[in-house]
Write a protein that holds these residues in place. Structure first.
Motif, PDB file in Angstrom:
ATOM      1  N   ARG A 147      68.681  44.848  92.778  1.00  0.00           N
ATOM      2  CA  ARG A 147      68.816  43.892  93.893  1.00  0.00           C
ATOM      3  C   ARG A 147      69.943  43.668  94.622  1.00  0.00           C
ATOM      4  N   TRP A 206      72.937  44.932  93.487  1.00  0.00           N
ATOM      5  CA  TRP A 206      73.618  45.882  94.119  1.00  0.00           C
ATOM      6  C   TRP A 206      73.454  46.506  95.416  1.00  0.00           C
ATOM      7  N   ASN A 207      71.933  46.780  95.780  1.00  0.00           N
ATOM      8  CA  ASN A 207      71.689  47.074  97.203  1.00  0.00           C
ATOM      9  C   ASN A 207      72.148  46.256  98.195  1.00  0.00           C
ATOM     10  N   TYR A 262      66.009  53.386 103.134  1.00  0.00           N
ATOM     11  CA  TYR A 262      66.176  51.956 102.479  1.00  0.00           C
ATOM     12  C   TYR A 262      65.684  50.946 103.820  1.00  0.00           C
ATOM     13  N   LEU A 286      70.958  53.489  97.187  1.00  0.00           N
ATOM     14  CA  LEU A 286      69.824  52.344  97.435  1.00  0.00           C
ATOM     15  C   LEU A 286      68.496  52.617  96.949  1.00  0.00           C
TER      16      LEU A 286
END
Length: 249
Positions: free
Chosen positions: A88, A90-91, A172, A83
């Protein structure tokens, strides 16, 4: 990510279930008393062997618990590294999968069901229906209730370990805010709790169906949480009286 993200979630779910089994074994040892006939008058040697085996089992359980704790920290550290990238989408997909498959569909699902068992057994909230029924149901029913309580206590403890480590190791903030909202928000969707309208555990042995076919969306959980926490306080209080929501505990 189609292979990696589900693998991470499956590994955390596997950790949770293995940890629950270990906690159940440890609690069973603490609650176990050797069945020795009253007229047998056991010798000190027999008692010594029993105590020795019990101590040896506890040492082994501590060793396994240490390995499981290190495994949890490994996966949470790995998630924190994933993370930390600035991709973006992906997260967003990873957060959705973790919250959906691990936090909601495993940790909090078992958390809610375990609290229900402990409440019915009289261990929390002052309830006493379980103990009353077990006293009249014979030794077999008593043993069954006892194992249910041990499993519930184990699930509650493992859930607490997971959540405290998640909050302590993952930086995160979007993930932490979403999980914090699930844990601390005064109302929690009943459909995610594994309980029916009467507050009893549902009969389904599996988890909640969050598949795209069932929900029509990939980001179903994060969208629902964002909608839940973005409502005005007055709206949230009004909806809190609805039978469609249950206290998160």
């Amino acid at each position: 990510q189609e292979l990696l993200f589900p693998h991470v979630c499956n590994s955390l779910n596997s950790w949770f279930h293995r940890s629950v089994r270990l906690a159940m074994a440890s609690l069973s040892i603490d609650n176990h008393h050797p069945h020795i006939h009253k007229s047998s008058n056991p010798s000190q040697t027999q008692q010594h062997h029993h105590d020795e085996a019990k101590a040896e089992a506890k040492v082994r359980h501590k060793e396994i618990a240490s390995m499981l704790f290190s495994e949890l920290q490994y996966w949470l550290g790995f998630i924190d590294d994933l993370l930390s990238c600035d991709i973006r989408i992906w997260n967003a997909r990873l957060v959705e999968l973790i919250v959906r498959e691990v936090v909601v569909n495993t940790v909090l699902l078992r958390w809610n069901r375990s609290l229900n068992v402990l409440l019915m057994s009289g261990m929390v909230g002052g309830g006493g229906r379980r103990s009353a029924s077990s006293s009249s149901g014979g030794s077999e029913e008593t043993a069954k209730v006892s194992m249910e309580v041990i499993k519930a206590r184990a699930e509650a403890r493992v859930a607490m370990v997971f959540l405290t480590q998640l909050f302590g190791m993952v930086e995160y903030s979007p993930l932490i805010r979403l999980v914090g909202a699930l844990v601390l928000h005064p109302k929690y969707p009943r459909a995610w709790s594994g309980l029916d309208k009467n507050g009893s555990a549902t009969k389904e042995s599996g988890g909640i169906d969050f598949s795209r076919e069932a929900t029509g969306s990939f980001f179903v959980v994060t969208s629902a949480i964002n909608a839940m926490i973005s409502k005005a306080p007055s709206t949230a209080m009004a909806e809190g009286r609805s039978e469609e929501e249950a206290d998160a505990g």
